[in-house]
Scaffold this motif. Structure first.
Motif, PDB file in Angstrom:
ATOM      1  N   GLY A  80      -7.000 -19.535  45.858  1.00  0.00           N
ATOM      2  CA  GLY A  80      -6.110 -20.130  46.838  1.00  0.00           C
ATOM      3  C   GLY A  80      -6.686 -21.392  47.455  1.00  0.00           C
ATOM      4  O   GLY A  80      -5.950 -22.325  47.807  1.00  0.00           O
ATOM      5  N   MET A  81      -8.007 -21.423  47.570  1.00  0.00           N
ATOM      6  CA  MET A  81      -8.654 -22.569  48.202  1.00  0.00           C
ATOM      7  C   MET A  81      -8.350 -23.884  47.473  1.00  0.00           C
ATOM      8  O   MET A  81      -8.360 -24.958  48.072  1.00  0.00           O
ATOM      9  N   ALA A  82      -8.087 -23.783  46.164  1.00  0.00           N
ATOM     10  CA  ALA A  82      -7.812 -24.991  45.382  1.00  0.00           C
ATOM     11  C   ALA A  82      -6.586 -25.724  45.925  1.00  0.00           C
ATOM     12  O   ALA A  82      -6.475 -26.948  45.811  1.00  0.00           O
ATOM     13  N   ALA A  83      -5.667 -24.991  46.533  1.00  0.00           N
ATOM     14  CA  ALA A  83      -4.449 -25.620  47.053  1.00  0.00           C
ATOM     15  C   ALA A  83      -4.633 -26.113  48.486  1.00  0.00           C
ATOM     16  O   ALA A  83      -3.722 -26.726  49.049  1.00  0.00           O
ATOM     17  N   TYR A  84      -5.800 -25.857  49.072  1.00  0.00           N
ATOM     18  CA  TYR A  84      -5.967 -26.139  50.503  1.00  0.00           C
ATOM     19  C   TYR A  84      -5.812 -27.612  50.878  1.00  0.00           C
ATOM     20  O   TYR A  84      -5.108 -27.923  51.854  1.00  0.00           O
ATOM     21  N   PRO A  85      -6.436 -28.544  50.132  1.00  0.00           N
ATOM     22  CA  PRO A  85      -6.290 -29.958  50.546  1.00  0.00           C
ATOM     23  C   PRO A  85      -4.835 -30.402  50.563  1.00  0.00           C
ATOM     24  O   PRO A  85      -4.394 -31.081  51.488  1.00  0.00           O
ATOM     25  N   GLU A  86      -4.081 -29.998  49.530  1.00  0.00           N
ATOM     26  CA  GLU A  86      -2.673 -30.375  49.462  1.00  0.00           C
ATOM     27  C   GLU A  86      -1.871 -29.652  50.546  1.00  0.00           C
ATOM     28  O   GLU A  86      -0.934 -30.210  51.117  1.00  0.00           O
ATOM     29  N   MET A  87      -2.262 -28.415  50.841  1.00  0.00           N
ATOM     30  CA  MET A  87      -1.589 -27.679  51.907  1.00  0.00           C
ATOM     31  C   MET A  87      -1.780 -28.400  53.241  1.00  0.00           C
ATOM     32  O   MET A  87      -0.850 -28.550  54.032  1.00  0.00           O
ATOM     33  N   GLN A  88      -2.998 -28.877  53.453  1.00  0.00           N
ATOM     34  CA  GLN A  88      -3.271 -29.607  54.694  1.00  0.00           C
ATOM     35  C   GLN A  88      -2.409 -30.868  54.769  1.00  0.00           C
ATOM     36  O   GLN A  88      -1.793 -31.162  55.797  1.00  0.00           O
ATOM     37  N   THR A  89      -2.348 -31.618  53.648  1.00  0.00           N
ATOM     38  CA  THR A  89      -1.529 -32.827  53.626  1.00  0.00           C
ATOM     39  C   THR A  89      -0.074 -32.515  53.956  1.00  0.00           C
ATOM     40  O   THR A  89       0.530 -33.156  54.823  1.00  0.00           O
ATOM     41  N   LEU A  90       0.492 -31.521  53.259  1.00  0.00           N
ATOM     42  CA  LEU A  90       1.928 -31.262  53.398  1.00  0.00           C
ATOM     43  C   LEU A  90       2.282 -30.568  54.709  1.00  0.00           C
ATOM     44  O   LEU A  90       3.243 -30.935  55.380  1.00  0.00           O
ATOM     45  N   VAL A  91       1.500 -29.561  55.064  1.00  0.00           N
ATOM     46  CA  VAL A  91       1.839 -28.747  56.234  1.00  0.00           C
ATOM     47  C   VAL A  91       1.518 -29.490  57.537  1.00  0.00           C
ATOM     48  O   VAL A  91       2.259 -29.405  58.504  1.00  0.00           O
ATOM     49  N   VAL A  92       0.407 -30.237  57.515  1.00  0.00           N
ATOM     50  CA  VAL A  92      -0.029 -30.914  58.743  1.00  0.00           C
ATOM     51  C   VAL A  92       0.510 -32.350  58.808  1.00  0.00           C
ATOM     52  O   VAL A  92       1.217 -32.718  59.749  1.00  0.00           O
ATOM     53  N   ASP A  93       0.190 -33.165  57.798  1.00  0.00           N
ATOM     54  CA  ASP A  93       0.479 -34.605  57.888  1.00  0.00           C
ATOM     55  C   ASP A  93       1.943 -34.934  57.598  1.00  0.00           C
ATOM     56  O   ASP A  93       2.538 -35.769  58.267  1.00  0.00           O
ATOM     57  N   VAL A  94       2.525 -34.286  56.586  1.00  0.00           N
ATOM     58  CA  VAL A  94       3.882 -34.654  56.184  1.00  0.00           C
ATOM     59  C   VAL A  94       4.934 -33.959  57.055  1.00  0.00           C
ATOM     60  O   VAL A  94       5.809 -34.611  57.614  1.00  0.00           O
ATOM     61  N   HIS A  95       4.825 -32.624  57.197  1.00  0.00           N
ATOM     62  CA  HIS A  95       5.900 -31.893  57.878  1.00  0.00           C
ATOM     63  C   HIS A  95       5.590 -31.549  59.331  1.00  0.00           C
ATOM     64  O   HIS A  95       6.478 -31.079  60.051  1.00  0.00           O
ATOM     65  N   HIS A  96       4.349 -31.738  59.746  1.00  0.00           N
ATOM     66  CA  HIS A  96       3.957 -31.449  61.142  1.00  0.00           C
ATOM     67  C   HIS A  96       4.329 -30.038  61.572  1.00  0.00           C
ATOM     68  O   HIS A  96       4.747 -29.811  62.699  1.00  0.00           O
ATOM     69  N   TRP A  97       4.190 -29.090  60.640  1.00  0.00           N
ATOM     70  CA  TRP A  97       4.471 -27.695  60.999  1.00  0.00           C
ATOM     71  C   TRP A  97       3.338 -27.116  61.834  1.00  0.00           C
ATOM     72  O   TRP A  97       3.553 -26.284  62.705  1.00  0.00           O
ATOM     73  N   LEU A  98       2.118 -27.529  61.516  1.00  0.00           N
ATOM     74  CA  LEU A  98       0.929 -27.036  62.225  1.00  0.00           C
ATOM     75  C   LEU A  98      -0.013 -28.204  62.461  1.00  0.00           C
ATOM     76  O   LEU A  98       0.088 -29.229  61.796  1.00  0.00           O
ATOM     77  N   THR A  99      -0.948 -28.034  63.397  1.00  0.00           N
ATOM     78  CA  THR A  99      -2.047 -28.995  63.484  1.00  0.00           C
ATOM     79  C   THR A  99      -3.120 -28.557  62.488  1.00  0.00           C
ATOM     80  O   THR A  99      -3.094 -27.423  61.996  1.00  0.00           O
ATOM     81  N   GLU A 100      -4.063 -29.457  62.188  1.00  0.00           N
ATOM     82  CA  GLU A 100      -5.078 -29.066  61.214  1.00  0.00           C
ATOM     83  C   GLU A 100      -5.934 -27.907  61.747  1.00  0.00           C
ATOM     84  O   GLU A 100      -6.380 -27.060  60.979  1.00  0.00           O
ATOM     85  N   GLU A 101      -6.123 -27.852  63.069  1.00  0.00           N
ATOM     86  CA  GLU A 101      -6.872 -26.715  63.640  1.00  0.00           C
ATOM     87  C   GLU A 101      -6.107 -25.406  63.437  1.00  0.00           C
ATOM     88  O   GLU A 101      -6.691 -24.386  63.081  1.00  0.00           O
TER      89      GLU A 101
END
Lengths: 178, 193
Positions: free
Chosen positions: A26-47
């Motif tokens: 699952g960790m392999a998807a983490y960088p992209e998850m951070q980009t999409l969930v945090v930077d693109v959609h603002h669903w969560l903060t990175e923390e």
């Protein structure tokens, strides 16, 4: 309870796509998850994303059930369920089909090439996930000490990692609460 | 499936679901594969070790988590598509509920004194855990300097240049598979461009 149900189509797309990136873990998807969930959609903060991932290490079962918490946070129980389905269904279908072909392909020489070739790439992706996480999580000397201690203990012993995560919570609670 | 091998055991859908539910509920601290082996091979004897390792190698090659991929492959082997569904739902359900509740409670953590500090500690510990897992996987699956170069190139593209993981996966994966392409048996080991 939640007015964010209109986010559900985007959640399905994002987690369905992230599903395909979980090569080697699952960790392999983490960088992209951070980009999409945090930077693109603002669903969560990175923390928040790191909190969910980390608390997810305390949950039993497959490593990335934390996606259920993301769905819940963004748009409630229905989204939680749908995000889990979106995150696991695409790879489940692929594995189901390939599982049927794989044994028949026993003598196909590329089978071994694919296995050998993907191994280092997936380690590289997991390492990237680790770096993305460390950049945010390792703020302050105590966090670094905790991470290094957990790393060292896990390489030297067979202790259940869940205890070390709980240990991190206790050290954080007493060490950082000013 | 009429290749002359002895007929595999045929547990019921409910038995498959229960077995995977138990594994999903008890496998704390990661390493689900070990729990799968002890449950499926040692306890229920639904698979032999050779089959388990073979299915594991498919699971590791395919996208998806090892635990869920194994559930699909084993469930399918035992009872076809329905078995696969029973297995993956069973293994995901306990952790999914756990994290659903965690997500609910998370909304209140700012009201609890010290919760933010404890979460910081948890996150730091998780970094140590992920790094240790990475090192352990590397020790098992990497061989030689070429593998390390592929690891480094992949990590630099994603973590330093912030290229899309999908493109890096396709590009680096393509090159690495090409590097390990099937060759004549004699020169398979020492060939290098």
């Amino acid at each position: 309870m939640s007015t964010n149900l209109k986010e559900i189509p985007a959640l399905l797309l994002v987690f369905g796509y992230l599903s395909l990136l979980t090569v080697g873990g699952g960790m392999a998807a983490y960088p992209e998850m951070q980009t999409l969930v945090v930077d693109v959609h603002h669903w969560l903060t990175e923390e928040q994303l790191i909190h969910f991932y980390s608390v997810g290490q305390l949950a039993p079962g497959p490593n990335m059930m934390m996606v259920a918490a993301i769905g819940e946070k963004v748009a409630g129980p229905l989204a939680s369920l749908l995000v889990v389905v979106a995150f696991f269904l695409p790879t489940a279908l692929m594995t189901f089909v390939v599982g049927k072909l794989w044994t028949r392909a026993e003598r196909w020489p590329w089978r071994e090439s694919i296995r050998k070739g993907l191994a280092p790439v997936s380690v590289g992706l997991i390492l990237s996930g680790c770096i993305s996480m460390a950049k945010v999580a390792l703020s302050g000397w105590l966090a670094v000490v905790i991470a290094v201690a957990v790393f060292g203990i896990l390489l030297k012993s067979k202790i259940n990692p869940a205890f070390l995560i709980l240990g991190g919570a206790i050290v954080g609670y007493f060490g950082l609460k000013g | 499936m009429s290749d002359g091998t002895p007929a595999p055991p045929r547990p019921s859908i409910l038995e498959i679901f229960s077995a995977f539910l138990l594994i999903g509920a008890t496998s704390f601290g990661g390493g689900v594969v070990a729990y799968l082996r002890s449950g499926l091979v040692a306890k229920h004897e639904w698979l032999d070790d050779k089959t388990f390792v073979e299915l594991l190698s498919i699971s590791q090659t395919m996208p998806g988590l090892n635990a869920t991929n194994m559930a699909i492959l084993v469930g399918d082997r035992l009872r076809g598509a329905l078995g696969a569904i029973a297995a993956i739902v069973g293994i995901c359900l306990p952790g999914g509920l756990f994290m659903f509740v965690a997500g609910l409670l998370y909304g209140y953590h700012k009201d609890v004194s010290g919760a933010a500090e404890a979460l910081k500690g948890v996150a730091a510990a998780a970094v140590g855990l992920v790094l240790a897992t990475t090192v352990q996987i590397s020790g098992k699956s990497l061989k030689g300097i070429v593998d390390l170069l592929f690891v480094a190139a992949t990590a630099v593209c994603v973590a330093v240049f912030h290229w899309s993981v999908l493109y890096v996966l396709l590009g680096a994966g393509f090159l690495a598979i090409l590097w390990y392409r099937p060759r004549g048996a004699a020169k398979a080991e020492e060939a290098a461009p």
